[in-house]
Write a protein that holds these residues in place. Structure first.
Motif, PDB file in Angstrom:
ATOM      1  N   TYR A  59     -12.393   3.833   4.439  1.00  0.00           N
ATOM      2  CA  TYR A  59     -11.980   4.666   3.309  1.00  0.00           C
ATOM      3  C   TYR A  59     -12.545   6.084   3.370  1.00  0.00           C
TER       4      TYR A  59
ATOM      5  N   TRP B 131     -11.765  10.891  -2.350  1.00  0.00           N
ATOM      6  CA  TRP B 131     -11.257   9.992  -3.390  1.00  0.00           C
ATOM      7  C   TRP B 131     -11.732  10.477  -4.761  1.00  0.00           C
TER       8      TRP B 131
ATOM      9  N   ILE C   7      -6.606   3.264  -4.527  1.00  0.00           N
ATOM     10  CA  ILE C   7      -7.519   2.124  -4.500  1.00  0.00           C
ATOM     11  C   ILE C   7      -7.549   1.531  -5.908  1.00  0.00           C
TER      12      ILE C   7
ATOM     13  N   LEU D  74      -6.778  -1.359  -1.250  1.00  0.00           N
ATOM     14  CA  LEU D  74      -6.187  -0.072  -0.884  1.00  0.00           C
ATOM     15  C   LEU D  74      -4.711  -0.226  -0.547  1.00  0.00           C
TER      16      LEU D  74
END
Length: 225
Positions: free
Chosen positions: A97, A143, A160, A170
């Protein structure tokens, strides 16, 4: 003796100057990289380079070579996912991620490729099959918390979903591009992937995070235009 001491001092000064110049060069290079836009850092030329790394890594994996990658800098915003699919279904995927510096992308891609080839959710990919698979590369920017489940742009943002127990699921932006998903359809797919049912995304206890995503697709190695 004095002449020798003088030479030693000059050598030491020269070494310090060279090291200082190296530090300055590194600092300026990092500053330049940070000043580039997300899209400029990961342009088509760079993405094609990543595709070559995927294919080379796959070839080495099929011979038994192993790749290891450890995220060492959690302050880095970038993440990456490598996904393999045929014309009808996914065949393997692994996503990291976040936490990947640009200079470590090669190692991250090698590791993701290796793991995606052996994704336990699917039958193991063979070398022969790999030649006919589509490669999807997704690169995630930072994010951020979404204001609501609907606070994202399909095809541009990956999502997410975080449950109250901390479990995270995700769904990559590329899925919206491939299937022309609306916001609701994308959320349904994400919710199903999380095992919450098609309407599970409507649960107010869930949290959502979004990241601007560059999605890149490479046709199979044997594909003919």
């Amino acid at each position: 003796m004095k002449k020798m001491n003088c030479c030693i001092k000059i050598s030491a000064i020269a070494a310090i100057m060279i090291f200082s110049a190296f530090l300055l060069f590194t600092f300026l290079a990092q500053k330049k990289t940070k000043s580039l836009s997300f899209e400029a850092q990961f342009n088509k030329e760079k993405l094609n380079e990543y595709v070559k790394i995927v294919r080379n890594s796959a070839a080495k994996s099929f011979t038994g070579e192993k790749f290891i990658f450890e995220k060492t800098d959690r302050t880095q915003n970038f993440g990456i996912a490598i996904r393999f699919r045929n014309k009808t279904t996914d065949r393997g995927c692994l996503a990291l991620y976040t936490g990947i510096p640009v200079e470590n992308f090669k190692e991250a891609i090698q590791f993701c490729t290796q793991e995606a080839l052996n994704d336990p959710r699917y039958p193991k990919i063979t070398e022969q099959e790999f030649e006919n698979l589509i490669i999807n590369i997704s690169i995630f920017e930072k994010w951020n918390s979404a204001l609501s489940a609907l606070d994202f742009t399909p095809g541009s943002d990956s999502l997410i979903l975080e449950e109250a127990n901390g479990n995270r699921t995700l769904l990559q932006a590329s899925l919206a591009i491939e299937h022309s998903y609306s916001k609701e359809e994308f959320l349904q797919r994400l919710s199903l992937k999380a095992g919450l049912g098609a309407d599970g995304w409507k649960n107010n206890s869930l949290k959502f995070y979004k990241a601007k995503t560059i999605s890149y697709t490479a046709e199979p190695a044997g594909f003919k235009h």
